[in-house]
Motif scaffolding. Sequence first.
Motif, PDB file in Angstrom:
ATOM      1  N   ALA A 204       0.740  -1.488   0.085  1.00 14.51           N
ATOM      2  CA  ALA A 204       0.131   0.146   0.052  1.00 14.51           C
ATOM      3  C   ALA A 204       0.750   0.976  -0.027  1.00 14.51           C
ATOM      4  O   ALA A 204       0.392   2.666  -0.846  1.00 14.51           O
ATOM      5  N   LEU A 205       2.234   1.292   0.853  1.00 14.74           N
ATOM      6  CA  LEU A 205       2.789   1.836   0.924  1.00 14.74           C
ATOM      7  C   LEU A 205       3.771   2.919  -0.533  1.00 14.74           C
ATOM      8  O   LEU A 205       4.013   3.687  -1.218  1.00 14.74           O
ATOM      9  N   ALA A 206       3.742   1.611  -0.899  1.00 11.18           N
ATOM     10  CA  ALA A 206       4.461   1.323  -2.488  1.00 11.18           C
ATOM     11  C   ALA A 206       3.966   1.961  -3.651  1.00 11.18           C
ATOM     12  O   ALA A 206       3.738   2.450  -4.407  1.00 11.18           O
ATOM     13  N   ARG A 207       2.348   1.937  -3.067  1.00 10.23           N
ATOM     14  CA  ARG A 207       1.470   1.716  -4.514  1.00 10.23           C
ATOM     15  C   ARG A 207       1.654   3.551  -4.503  1.00 10.23           C
ATOM     16  O   ARG A 207       1.354   4.683  -5.194  1.00 10.23           O
ATOM     17  N   GLU A 208       1.099   3.827  -3.584  1.00  9.22           N
ATOM     18  CA  GLU A 208       0.654   4.861  -2.762  1.00  9.22           C
ATOM     19  C   GLU A 208       1.723   6.057  -3.523  1.00  9.22           C
ATOM     20  O   GLU A 208       1.443   7.229  -3.687  1.00  9.22           O
ATOM     21  N   VAL A 209       3.452   5.971  -2.192  1.00  8.61           N
ATOM     22  CA  VAL A 209       4.257   6.592  -2.852  1.00  8.61           C
ATOM     23  C   VAL A 209       4.546   6.385  -4.195  1.00  8.61           C
ATOM     24  O   VAL A 209       5.038   8.068  -5.113  1.00  8.61           O
ATOM     25  N   ILE A 210       4.998   5.268  -4.733  1.00 12.29           N
ATOM     26  CA  ILE A 210       5.815   4.933  -6.230  1.00 12.29           C
ATOM     27  C   ILE A 210       4.675   5.682  -7.451  1.00 12.29           C
ATOM     28  O   ILE A 210       5.335   6.924  -8.209  1.00 12.29           O
ATOM     29  N   GLY A 211       3.144   4.996  -7.801  1.00 16.68           N
ATOM     30  CA  GLY A 211       1.904   5.687  -8.212  1.00 16.68           C
ATOM     31  C   GLY A 211       1.948   7.424  -8.021  1.00 16.68           C
ATOM     32  O   GLY A 211       2.579   8.148  -9.174  1.00 16.68           O
ATOM     33  N   ALA A 212       2.582   7.543  -7.252  1.00 17.41           N
ATOM     34  CA  ALA A 212       2.495   9.390  -6.719  1.00 17.41           C
ATOM     35  C   ALA A 212       3.528  10.083  -7.614  1.00 17.41           C
ATOM     36  O   ALA A 212       3.615  11.193  -8.040  1.00 17.41           O
TER      37      ALA A 212
END
Length: 418
Positions: A204-212
């Motif tokens: 979830a953290l990776a999706r939030e940060v990398i996606g952003a």
Amino acid sequence: MTVFQGVGVLFTLVAIFGYLNHRFVRLPDTLGITAVGLLVSAVVAGIATLFPDVHLARKAQELASQIDFTDVVFHGLLSLLLFAGALHVDLGKLREHRLPVFLLATVGVLISTAVVGLGFYYVAQAFGFNISLLWCLAFGALISPTDPIAVLAVLKNAGASPAVEAKITGESLFNDGTAVVAFLTLVGLASGTAELSASSIASALAREVIGALVVGLAVGYGASFLLRDLDSYGIEILITLAMATAGYSLAELLHVSAPLAVVIMGLVLGNHGVAKHMSEKTREHLDNFWHLLDELLNLVLFGLIGLEVIALAFHWSDIWLGIAAVPVVLVARLASVGIPLAALRNFRQSSPHAVKIMTWGGLRGGISIALALSLPAFEGRDMVIGVTYVVVIFSLLVQATTLGELVRRCNAAGPQPG
């Protein structure tokens, strides 16, 4: 009341608060508007409680309760304010302090969440509140991120060294992603709608940060490309407005961190598009526009913080618990700043006053209140909202107003290399 009428009433009230502050209170505009708004709200709420037959007071409470503060912040003001703040950040200085900023925005937030959660759990028990540890940790997550809007508004006149200012600014711009993932995870665990899994949290953290990062870079450089062949400051300002609003909405649609994405957009445009693809005249118009919009929206947000008190159901026990929670939050802030900077001590020099200034300068604001108001129903929800409000008000009216004096004393005591 229509939306247009509601906006008109809000602007009128904030303008009156600003006038009263300028004539009688004389605090900085944003903080003074909050103080006057709190005073007016407290008087109205008191009249409505003591004299329930007073129609005007009840009408004011009804109007205030119609404002969805969480929606106004996360789907109205936040995108524009974050973009305006990031637009004027020097990426070179930020890059120079990227390691401490990264640790403060990730490890620091998690340290603060744990310390606040544990400390608040025992304080609440001492006050007779029976609240689970998981909900206390959720409170720790929502109160841990420093509010970039409050921080940037106060740092302009604080006089901190460029190195300390870069760390505080960078941390406040980037710590929302970590805090929101921690908050949502803990709320899910506390409400029984999620299970604890290191892999799910990490993904979830990776999706939030990398996606952003991907969305922010794509929109930022895409807009810079569009600006390359233009020489119309009206159209160019419209493009930047589209970035801040549509870009934020796109990030939400893709389920990545919208605040982080819009910060990346602002950093890219401010340090690449503006510098390389705009004439000096257009650059001046753009700076003036976003500076003015930033000032006006800050005043509206801080006025809303003061007004929201009318709609909240405060109890004296919540206020006393909030006062007791303030030192818990400050100790957590000290740990969340001191531990990461101490870990870097062998790699880079840091000012002896940096931890002190960054601890006191870790301001909370509208984001913490908006997260608290988004909590689902549970026993103790109103208490958590009340405590959050007390901590935020202490941060804005005590920490923010004395930060400049603390910086001046530290400057007088010795240099601040970083």
